[in-house]
Design a protein around this motif. Structure first.
Motif, PDB file in Angstrom:
ATOM      1  N   GLY A  17      21.877  41.983  37.153  1.00 34.16           N
ATOM      2  CA  GLY A  17      21.589  41.805  35.718  1.00 34.16           C
ATOM      3  C   GLY A  17      22.847  41.363  34.975  1.00 34.16           C
ATOM      4  N   ASP A  18      23.982  42.043  35.233  1.00 33.14           N
ATOM      5  CA  ASP A  18      25.252  41.661  34.581  1.00 33.14           C
ATOM      6  C   ASP A  18      25.640  40.231  34.962  1.00 33.14           C
ATOM      7  OD1 ASP A  18      25.467  44.163  33.504  1.00 33.14           O
ATOM      8  OD2 ASP A  18      27.048  44.877  34.863  1.00 33.14           O
ATOM      9  N   MET A  19      25.466  39.911  36.245  1.00 36.55           N
ATOM     10  CA  MET A  19      25.849  38.556  36.711  1.00 36.55           C
ATOM     11  C   MET A  19      24.990  37.498  36.032  1.00 36.55           C
ATOM     12  SD  MET A  19      26.233  39.316  40.767  1.00 36.55           S
ATOM     13  CE  MET A  19      27.001  40.835  41.280  1.00 36.55           C
ATOM     14  N   LEU A  20      23.693  37.795  35.906  1.00 37.13           N
ATOM     15  CA  LEU A  20      22.799  36.822  35.268  1.00 37.13           C
ATOM     16  C   LEU A  20      23.104  36.691  33.783  1.00 37.13           C
ATOM     17  CD1 LEU A  20      19.452  37.792  37.069  1.00 37.13           C
ATOM     18  CD2 LEU A  20      20.652  35.610  37.280  1.00 37.13           C
ATOM     19  N   ARG A  21      23.393  37.810  33.124  1.00 34.12           N
ATOM     20  CA  ARG A  21      23.732  37.731  31.683  1.00 34.12           C
ATOM     21  C   ARG A  21      25.009  36.922  31.485  1.00 34.12           C
ATOM     22  NH1 ARG A  21      21.028  42.514  31.758  1.00 34.12           N
ATOM     23  NH2 ARG A  21      22.775  43.748  32.507  1.00 34.12           N
ATOM     24  N   ALA A  22      25.968  37.099  32.389  1.00 27.11           N
ATOM     25  CA  ALA A  22      27.217  36.325  32.294  1.00 27.11           C
ATOM     26  C   ALA A  22      26.924  34.834  32.492  1.00 27.11           C
ATOM     27  CB  ALA A  22      28.220  36.825  33.338  1.00 27.11           C
ATOM     28  N   ALA A  23      26.007  34.528  33.413  1.00 20.72           N
ATOM     29  CA  ALA A  23      25.660  33.121  33.669  1.00 20.72           C
ATOM     30  C   ALA A  23      24.955  32.503  32.463  1.00 20.72           C
ATOM     31  CB  ALA A  23      24.771  33.027  34.913  1.00 20.72           C
ATOM     32  N   VAL A  24      24.091  33.312  31.821  1.00 23.65           N
ATOM     33  CA  VAL A  24      23.399  32.815  30.620  1.00 23.65           C
ATOM     34  C   VAL A  24      24.428  32.538  29.528  1.00 23.65           C
ATOM     35  CG1 VAL A  24      21.801  33.459  28.749  1.00 23.65           C
ATOM     36  CG2 VAL A  24      21.201  33.978  31.127  1.00 23.65           C
ATOM     37  N   LYS A  25      25.353  33.474  29.348  1.00 23.38           N
ATOM     38  CA  LYS A  25      26.376  33.343  28.303  1.00 23.38           C
ATOM     39  C   LYS A  25      27.252  32.104  28.557  1.00 23.38           C
ATOM     40  CE  LYS A  25      29.534  36.352  25.824  1.00 23.38           C
ATOM     41  NZ  LYS A  25      30.389  37.508  26.009  1.00 23.38           N
ATOM     42  N   GLY A  46      26.352  29.498  30.125  1.00 26.35           N
ATOM     43  CA  GLY A  46      25.541  28.277  30.115  1.00 26.35           C
ATOM     44  C   GLY A  46      25.535  27.535  31.441  1.00 26.35           C
ATOM     45  N   THR A  47      25.701  28.267  32.551  1.00 24.96           N
ATOM     46  CA  THR A  47      25.692  27.612  33.870  1.00 24.96           C
ATOM     47  C   THR A  47      24.257  27.223  34.247  1.00 24.96           C
ATOM     48  OG1 THR A  47      25.299  29.657  35.065  1.00 24.96           O
ATOM     49  CG2 THR A  47      27.604  29.095  34.648  1.00 24.96           C
ATOM     50  N   GLU A  48      24.141  26.471  35.335  1.00 29.79           N
ATOM     51  CA  GLU A  48      22.827  26.037  35.825  1.00 29.79           C
ATOM     52  C   GLU A  48      21.949  27.268  36.116  1.00 29.79           C
ATOM     53  OE1 GLU A  48      20.301  23.390  35.936  1.00 29.79           O
ATOM     54  OE2 GLU A  48      22.362  22.805  35.452  1.00 29.79           O
ATOM     55  N   VAL A  49      22.544  28.274  36.784  1.00 29.73           N
ATOM     56  CA  VAL A  49      21.808  29.512  37.088  1.00 29.73           C
ATOM     57  C   VAL A  49      21.349  30.175  35.785  1.00 29.73           C
ATOM     58  CG1 VAL A  49      22.141  31.904  37.887  1.00 29.73           C
ATOM     59  CG2 VAL A  49      22.842  30.001  39.348  1.00 29.73           C
ATOM     60  N   GLY A  50      22.248  30.231  34.827  1.00 26.13           N
ATOM     61  CA  GLY A  50      21.933  30.840  33.534  1.00 26.13           C
ATOM     62  C   GLY A  50      20.763  30.140  32.858  1.00 26.13           C
ATOM     63  N   LYS A  51      20.780  28.829  32.906  1.00 23.58           N
ATOM     64  CA  LYS A  51      19.701  28.052  32.270  1.00 23.58           C
ATOM     65  C   LYS A  51      18.370  28.312  32.953  1.00 23.58           C
ATOM     66  CE  LYS A  51      22.614  24.347  30.600  1.00 23.58           C
ATOM     67  NZ  LYS A  51      23.370  23.268  31.239  1.00 23.58           N
ATOM     68  N   ARG A  52      18.416  28.456  34.287  1.00 26.14           N
ATOM     69  CA  ARG A  52      17.169  28.699  35.018  1.00 26.14           C
ATOM     70  C   ARG A  52      16.655  30.123  34.782  1.00 26.14           C
ATOM     71  NH1 ARG A  52      18.190  27.081  41.102  1.00 26.14           N
ATOM     72  NH2 ARG A  52      16.046  27.747  41.356  1.00 26.14           N
ATOM     73  N   ALA A  53      17.569  31.056  34.512  1.00 21.77           N
ATOM     74  CA  ALA A  53      17.179  32.480  34.433  1.00 21.77           C
ATOM     75  C   ALA A  53      16.799  32.946  33.025  1.00 21.77           C
ATOM     76  CB  ALA A  53      18.333  33.344  34.955  1.00 21.77           C
ATOM     77  N   GLU A  54      17.343  32.294  32.011  1.00 21.75           N
ATOM     78  CA  GLU A  54      17.289  32.845  30.644  1.00 21.75           C
ATOM     79  C   GLU A  54      15.873  33.184  30.150  1.00 21.75           C
ATOM     80  OE1 GLU A  54      19.230  30.463  27.687  1.00 21.75           O
ATOM     81  OE2 GLU A  54      19.406  32.198  26.329  1.00 21.75           O
ATOM     82  N   ALA A  55      14.959  32.211  30.253  1.00 21.47           N
ATOM     83  CA  ALA A  55      13.624  32.428  29.688  1.00 21.47           C
ATOM     84  C   ALA A  55      12.888  33.547  30.431  1.00 21.47           C
ATOM     85  CB  ALA A  55      12.818  31.130  29.755  1.00 21.47           C
ATOM     86  N   VAL A  56      13.050  33.595  31.742  1.00 27.54           N
ATOM     87  CA  VAL A  56      12.373  34.636  32.544  1.00 27.54           C
ATOM     88  C   VAL A  56      12.895  36.014  32.143  1.00 27.54           C
ATOM     89  CG1 VAL A  56      11.888  35.439  34.887  1.00 27.54           C
ATOM     90  CG2 VAL A  56      12.276  33.017  34.485  1.00 27.54           C
ATOM     91  N   MET A  57      14.216  36.114  31.965  1.00 25.98           N
ATOM     92  CA  MET A  57      14.813  37.404  31.591  1.00 25.98           C
ATOM     93  C   MET A  57      14.301  37.834  30.223  1.00 25.98           C
ATOM     94  SD  MET A  57      18.683  36.735  32.886  1.00 25.98           S
ATOM     95  CE  MET A  57      19.392  38.352  32.525  1.00 25.98           C
ATOM     96  N   GLN A  58      14.247  36.894  29.303  1.00 24.01           N
ATOM     97  CA  GLN A  58      13.798  37.179  27.947  1.00 24.01           C
ATOM     98  C   GLN A  58      12.350  37.677  27.948  1.00 24.01           C
ATOM     99  OE1 GLN A  58      15.742  37.357  25.330  1.00 24.01           O
ATOM    100  NE2 GLN A  58      13.963  38.033  24.169  1.00 24.01           N
ATOM    101  N   LEU A  90      10.868  38.670  36.621  1.00 22.48           N
ATOM    102  CA  LEU A  90      11.942  38.657  37.615  1.00 22.48           C
ATOM    103  C   LEU A  90      12.384  37.223  37.888  1.00 22.48           C
ATOM    104  CD1 LEU A  90      11.021  41.275  40.366  1.00 22.48           C
ATOM    105  CD2 LEU A  90      12.400  41.566  38.304  1.00 22.48           C
ATOM    106  N   VAL A  91      13.669  37.024  37.919  1.00 25.34           N
ATOM    107  CA  VAL A  91      14.263  35.741  38.275  1.00 25.34           C
ATOM    108  C   VAL A  91      13.965  35.501  39.762  1.00 25.34           C
ATOM    109  CG1 VAL A  91      16.506  34.583  38.481  1.00 25.34           C
ATOM    110  CG2 VAL A  91      16.034  36.037  36.496  1.00 25.34           C
ATOM    111  N   SER A  92      13.855  34.231  40.152  1.00 29.66           N
ATOM    112  CA  SER A  92      13.397  33.962  41.528  1.00 29.66           C
ATOM    113  C   SER A  92      14.379  34.507  42.573  1.00 29.66           C
ATOM    114  CB  SER A  92      13.197  32.462  41.740  1.00 29.66           C
ATOM    115  OG  SER A  92      14.448  31.838  41.755  1.00 29.66           O
ATOM    116  N   ASP A  93      13.812  34.867  43.732  1.00 28.38           N
ATOM    117  CA  ASP A  93      14.609  35.456  44.809  1.00 28.38           C
ATOM    118  C   ASP A  93      15.783  34.558  45.198  1.00 28.38           C
ATOM    119  OD1 ASP A  93      12.953  37.605  44.878  1.00 28.38           O
ATOM    120  OD2 ASP A  93      12.036  37.181  46.824  1.00 28.38           O
ATOM    121  N   ASP A  94      15.546  33.241  45.307  1.00 31.65           N
ATOM    122  CA  ASP A  94      16.637  32.370  45.779  1.00 31.65           C
ATOM    123  C   ASP A  94      17.835  32.417  44.829  1.00 31.65           C
ATOM    124  OD1 ASP A  94      14.928  30.951  44.009  1.00 31.65           O
ATOM    125  OD2 ASP A  94      15.977  29.098  44.522  1.00 31.65           O
TER     126      ASP A  94
END
Ligand code: AMP
Length: 215
Positions: free
Chosen positions: A32-40, A42-54, A58-62
């Motif tokens: 969760g912390d890693m994904l929030r950091a990625a969203v903050k 603005g990395t590719e992972v962050g962009k893919r995860a943001e809407a799902v987290m909101q 669950l963000v995809s397994d891969d």
């Protein structure tokens, strides 16, 4: 000592992992912390995860497997790690088993922080954290010792998570019950699962965890 903390959102996984990390010199790995950091950031992972987290899904397994893979072997984790919020699906647990086997590592214990679902919304909606060091607090259960100042770094700015609202929490609980709870029998069969009553006060839960980990 490598541990997994398993539990619903609001069960205290992050809070306890933060304390145990400090006290027992293990390293806390929170997806969760890693994904929030990625969203903050603005990395590719962050962009893919943001809407799902909101939305509380669950963000995809891969994605999550990708972000955790090189972390378990990093030198900072040489004393062991606490996985906080990973794995969250059977697919993730199987991928973790493979990663560990490849590195001749293993999970010693999977600790379930068991709570009554009724109290989770109250626990989650009062959460906030230090904007500088990330230390976690709660309006009712864990206030900073000095009002407005972080106990750990003396920071004076605090933040609340966007997904800590009643609507998203309901979805997060559904995701937990449908996709994460099946990990309990998965680890029980492997003889790794231990349950801890996480309805007690924070200090009491820490005490029980420390005893369990040191044994
Ligand atoms: P947490 O901080 O653990 O409550 O995670 C916050 C959000 O990040 C979750 O509601 C999910 O959307 C996402 N997330 C964190 N860890 C995982 C995971 N292992 N698998 C899928 N999604 C995750």
């Amino acid at each position: 000592m490598n541990l997994i903390f398993l539990g619903a959102p609001g069960s205290g996984k992050g809070t306890q992992a933060e304390i145990i990390e400090r006290e027992l010199k293990l390293c806390k790995l929170s997806t969760g912390d890693m994904l929030r950091a990625a969203v903050k950031a603005g990395t590719e992972v962050g962009k893919r995860a943001e809407a799902v987290m909101q939305a509380g899904g669950l963000v995809s397994d891969d994605i999550v497997i990708g972000i955790i893979a090189d972390k378990i072997t990093q030198p900072e984790c040489k004393n062991g790690f606490i996985l906080d919020g990973f794995p969250r699906t059977i697919g993730q647990a199987e991928a973790l088993d493979e990663m560990l086997e490849k590195n001749s590592m293993k999970i010693n214990k999977v600790i379930e922080l068991a709570v009554d679902e009724k109290i989770l919304v109250e626990r989650i909606s009062g959460r906030f954290s230090c904007a500088k060091c990330g230390a976690g607090y709660h309006d009712k259960f864990k206030k900073p010792k000095r009002d407005g100042h972080c106990d750990v770094c003396d920071g004076t700015e605090f933040a609340r998570r966007k997904d800590d609202n009643a609507e998203t929490v309901t979805e997060r609980l559904k995701a937990y019950n449908n996709q994460t709870a099946p990990l309990k029998p998965y680890y029980e069969k492997k003889g790794k699962l231990v349950q801890v009553d996480a309805m007690q006060e924070i200090d009491k839960v820490t005490e029980v965890l420390e005893k369990l980990i040191k044994n």
